[in-house]
Design an enzyme around this catalytic site. Structure first.
Site, mmCIF file in Angstrom:
data_model
loop_
_atom_site.group_PDB
_atom_site.id
_atom_site.type_symbol
_atom_site.label_atom_id
_atom_site.label_comp_id
_atom_site.label_asym_id
_atom_site.label_seq_id
_atom_site.Cartn_x
_atom_site.Cartn_y
_atom_site.Cartn_z
ATOM 1 N N SER A 1 -26.648 6.212 22.805
ATOM 2 C CA SER A 1 -25.681 6.380 23.888
ATOM 3 C C SER A 1 -24.278 6.283 23.304
ATOM 4 O O SER A 1 -24.109 6.082 22.100
ATOM 5 C CB SER A 1 -25.881 5.300 24.946
ATOM 6 N N LYS A 2 -23.295 6.385 24.188
ATOM 7 C CA LYS A 2 -21.893 6.360 23.731
ATOM 8 C C LYS A 2 -21.563 5.108 22.933
ATOM 9 O O LYS A 2 -20.689 5.123 22.082
ATOM 10 C CB LYS A 2 -20.960 6.441 24.937
#
Ligand code: GLU
Length: 468
Positions: free
Chosen positions: A238-239
């Protein structure tokens, strides 16, 4: 004819996981002489944006994942979905349901309290309701109650789900709009998709989609659900793990071939081979060789692969990218200037285009300070005389070619009766600010006469100031 599709929802950029799915779909179609369809699943009107559609198209174009059909947009196919919903209703494979949100919430709470799996209880299944123009109604698929849905997933093997586990899912909302499972099924059917390769977050939808396909008498595609990609901490990528959009990698100076090579290895293998050209991937790719365990993203490995492609790619392509990168950081290199030599020398030691461009910036703009260690070693008072002599001789040179520059440097070492290091190294630090550069004569040539002279003057002044 084999046909695959990549079906992103345009709610963000093309992320690494999506790009890998797209690559597998593209590869399988190319490996089998089939077709690759791009379908934009933009039915979620609140979350879909035109910017995101563009970001997906840009990402695919950068990676060279060209489609044979599409992009199709689901929002332009609503009439067709409504037609199929009507067909299912007419066949008795779907029915209207008027259960209120309150009723469904209560049902859910009761089932949870009784430790049962929350599911629709079929309250309206046999009521034969028709829309009355007043009561909000959804349309539900009449899922078979008996039997088992089975399919052989190319990655996960045989999957069997009892129909008793599946409830009657909503295929049209009360405003008439189709839901995800319905539109996917209609599209896979109409577009004659033979192989559905997608992330395994969709595996639970597959038995439901197969039941709807069966109700429509449509062929059931082959499914391959690929495991997700994890970050280096074992959590879903994810980010938090840094860049997730493929175009961020372009901006960071990665090459599309390196990215593809890296992505293909996240979930597919061929012995222990690591480097695959695009043509080789197409030649060797098979669904059987997809890995069933989740792969972890590893930036070091990506850097290693990128470094490989920096050296293996045609030099002019790398030069063009370096030029573009320099332009983006405000350095416009004279179009006449041939960067090939310097790029060729530096590409061996850089992991990315940006790193490469950074390491040659000194050729085009003045550096802020000398590397302190380099200056201490090479810019002492004994460097004054060699630098002075170099300056005079360089100034007098009428031609600015590597050979002439080389001859000047050698003659000064002879004249002063010192080793190459006593002349070359002060010159190198004077010109580049540090102690590493390609061969010094080439560096001088590349810098050009005015800049070389100015930097020698700067070093002479520096030595004066240090010792004055
Ligand atoms: N639109 C879905 C997604 O982006 C993919 C649907 C599918 O591949 O069937 O997650």
């Amino acid at each position: 004819m084999i046909k695959t599709r990549f079906a992103p929802s345009p709610t963000g950029v093309l992320h690494v996981g999506g790009a890998r799915t797209a690559l597998f779909c593209w590869l399988y179609s190319r490996a089998t002489g089939g077709k690759f369809v791009l379908r934009i699943e933009d039915t979620d009107l609140e979350r879909s944006t035109p910017e995101s559609v563009q970001a997906i198209l840009d990402g695919m174009a950068w990676l060279g994942l060209d489609c044979d059909e599409g992009p199709f947009y689901q929002t332009r196919r609503f009439d067709r979905y409504l037609e199929v919903i009507e067909q299912l209703l007419a066949q008795g494979d779907a029915y209207y349901c008027q259960c209120s949100k309150e009723r469904l919430d209560t049902l859910r709470a009761e089932q949870m309290a009784a430790k049962q799996k929350p599911r629709y209880d079929g309250c309206c299944r046999d009521l034969g309701l028709r829309p009355d123009g007043k009561t909000p109604m959804v349309v539900r698929f009449r899922n078979p109650r008996e039997g088992v849905v089975e399919f052989d997933d190319c990655v996960k093997g045989r999957i069997s789900v009892a129909n008793s586990e599946l409830d009657d899912l909503v295929i049209a909302r009360s405003d008439g709009s189709p839901t995800y499972n319905l539109s996917v099924v209609v599209d896979d059917m109409d577009m004659a998709i033979t192989h559905v390769i997608r992330g395994d977050d969709h595996v639970n939808n597959t038995p439901r989609q197969i039941n709807i396909l069966n109700a429509l008498d449509a062929p059931v595609p082959v499914y391959a659900h690929v495991p997700m990609i994890l970050g280096d901490d074992g959590k879903r990528l994810s980010k938090r793990h840094g860049a997730v959009g493929v175009m961020q990698y372009r901006e960071a100076g990665y090459l599309p071939d390196a990215m593809l090579n890296y992505l293909v290895r996240l979930g597919w293998s061929h012995g222990d081979q690591e480097i695959f050209s695009r043509a080789q991937m197409v030649e060797l790719f098979s669904l059987e060789a997809l890995n069933s365990s989740a792969a972890s993203f590893n930036t070091e490995k990506l850097n290693w692969i990128n470094q490989h492609y920096l050296v293996a790619s045609p030099l002019d392509e790398i030069v063009a990218l370096v030029r573009e990168r320099l332009h983006n950081v405000g350095i416009d290199v004279d179009p006449e200037l041939d960067l090939s030599n310097i790029v060729d020398l530096y590409r061996q030691r850089s992991a990315t285009i940006n790193e490469l461009a950074d390491s040659i910036r000194y050729c085009f703009e003045d550096f802020a300070d000398y590397d302190p260690k380099a200056a201490q070693r090479a810019l002492g008072t004994d460097a004054l005389q060699p630098l002075q002599r170099l300056r005079d001789e360089f100034e007098a040179l009428s031609s600015w070619q590597t050979e002439d520059i080389h001859a000047v440097i050698t003659s000064i070492t002879e004249e002063l009766d010192v080793g190459m290091g006593k002349v070359g190294q002060p010159l190198r630090v004077a010109l580049t600010g540090g102690s590493f550069s390609p061969p010094i004569d080439q560096t001088v040539e590349l810098l050009g006469k005015p800049r070389s002279l100015a930097r020698i003057d700067r070093a002479i002044d520096y030595i004066g100031a240090q010792n004055g």
